[in-house]
Design an enzyme around this catalytic site. Sequence first.
Site, short mmCIF file in Angstrom:
data_model
loop_
_atom_site.label_atom_id
_atom_site.label_comp_id
_atom_site.label_asym_id
_atom_site.label_seq_id
_atom_site.Cartn_x
_atom_site.Cartn_y
_atom_site.Cartn_z
N ASP A 1 0.81 -1.21 0.00
CA ASP A 1 0.00 0.00 0.00
C ASP A 1 0.85 1.26 0.00
OD1 ASP A 1 1.08 -0.10 2.50
OD2 ASP A 1 -0.82 -0.05 3.59
N CYS B 1 4.77 0.21 3.15
CA CYS B 1 5.28 -1.03 3.74
C CYS B 1 6.44 -0.79 4.70
CB CYS B 1 5.67 -2.02 2.65
SG CYS B 1 6.97 -1.44 1.53
N HIS C 1 10.08 -3.69 -1.68
CA HIS C 1 9.11 -3.93 -0.62
C HIS C 1 9.83 -4.34 0.66
CE1 HIS C 1 5.07 -4.89 0.88
NE2 HIS C 1 5.59 -5.96 1.42
N HIS D 1 9.23 10.66 -18.45
CA HIS D 1 8.11 9.82 -18.01
C HIS D 1 8.46 9.11 -16.71
CE1 HIS D 1 6.67 9.44 -22.48
NE2 HIS D 1 6.55 10.66 -21.98
#
Length: 359
Positions: A154, A157, A267, A348
């Site tokens: 989310d 972490c 993560h 980008h």
Amino acid sequence: MKIRFKAPSGAGSVEVHDASTVKELVEAIKLATNYGDVTVKYGWPPKALTAEQAELSAQSLGLHRENLTVVPVENDSTTSSQNTQPTPEPTTTAGTAAITTTTTIPAAALPGLQTPSSGKEKSTTTTKGIKDQNISVPMPETGSTLVLRVMPDDNSCLFTAVGGALRGLRSDPSETFTPDALRRLVVEHIRAHPEKYSAVILGKSPGAYCAGMLRPDTWGGEIELAIVSEIFRLEIDVIDVKTGTVYRVGEGNGYPLRCVLVYSNVHYDRVAEIFVEGQEEVDFDVTRWAADESSDHIIVHAQEMCRKLKEEHHYYTDTSDFVVMCNECGWIGQGQTALAKHSLSTGHSDISEIKDTAA
């Protein structure tokens, strides 16, 4: 045998006979991905399967242990169709592979602990994840078990992982440290020490950095770990799943306790010790240990856990050979170098990793 792959349309796997040739494997992959023609790469550095290898068995090349990279040939009409899709949709080919959705990562993602300060990590895939695997390592010397507490994808972490290790650290046992609370503490610390946290250190103006860090969709990284370590006088040991390297944040500062996190390159998860087999209630987890040799066994077993995550579950993102797609123009590339070059030349930043989440 099941062979896993990554392609611009998503990640998946194909089931082929143990005696299948390279040609048969490639045909199965083409069927699963709906590409008319493909180049299939394997190994590191990635090298393409050649026509001369077509009749060799896939097992003889060790392909059953690989996570293959599938690249559509440039003149393939299907490729053009895929490249016009800014966000790939999950599809399934019966009897072959489930193509999962992508997970967005920031263009600035760097290896090691140079975690991006902004980006997205939320995945919409519904396939069985690492959380369902109950990853654990027995510790016979203490009669306990080391377990992996998997954090939600989310964008918070890091804060959730550290926050769980802070429970009960201060005098008020009911005090909790939510991601929002830790974000505010980090920002307050940065604002209180402008001489230490300059634009050079933060990579942008302190005001812009703090404004971004207060947003729930902004990632935390090495700076945030260092600040939390300093505020709570807690050594934070982060173990890289891919390499097993231990990064000790706050080491040498005389902090009495340490916690341990696992880092998969995009993560963070928390390591905990339990004394009742199968315990799921995190309130009874042991998440801090003495920051000295008396807890070295925790680090050793946590590294063992990371080897298990890497070898058995492929639970890491390899920024050297991952396949990514630009959601702004449809560009597809492989590896951190190509990603950085594209980002710098175009500006980008909405980039998605084609993440391997096949069951």
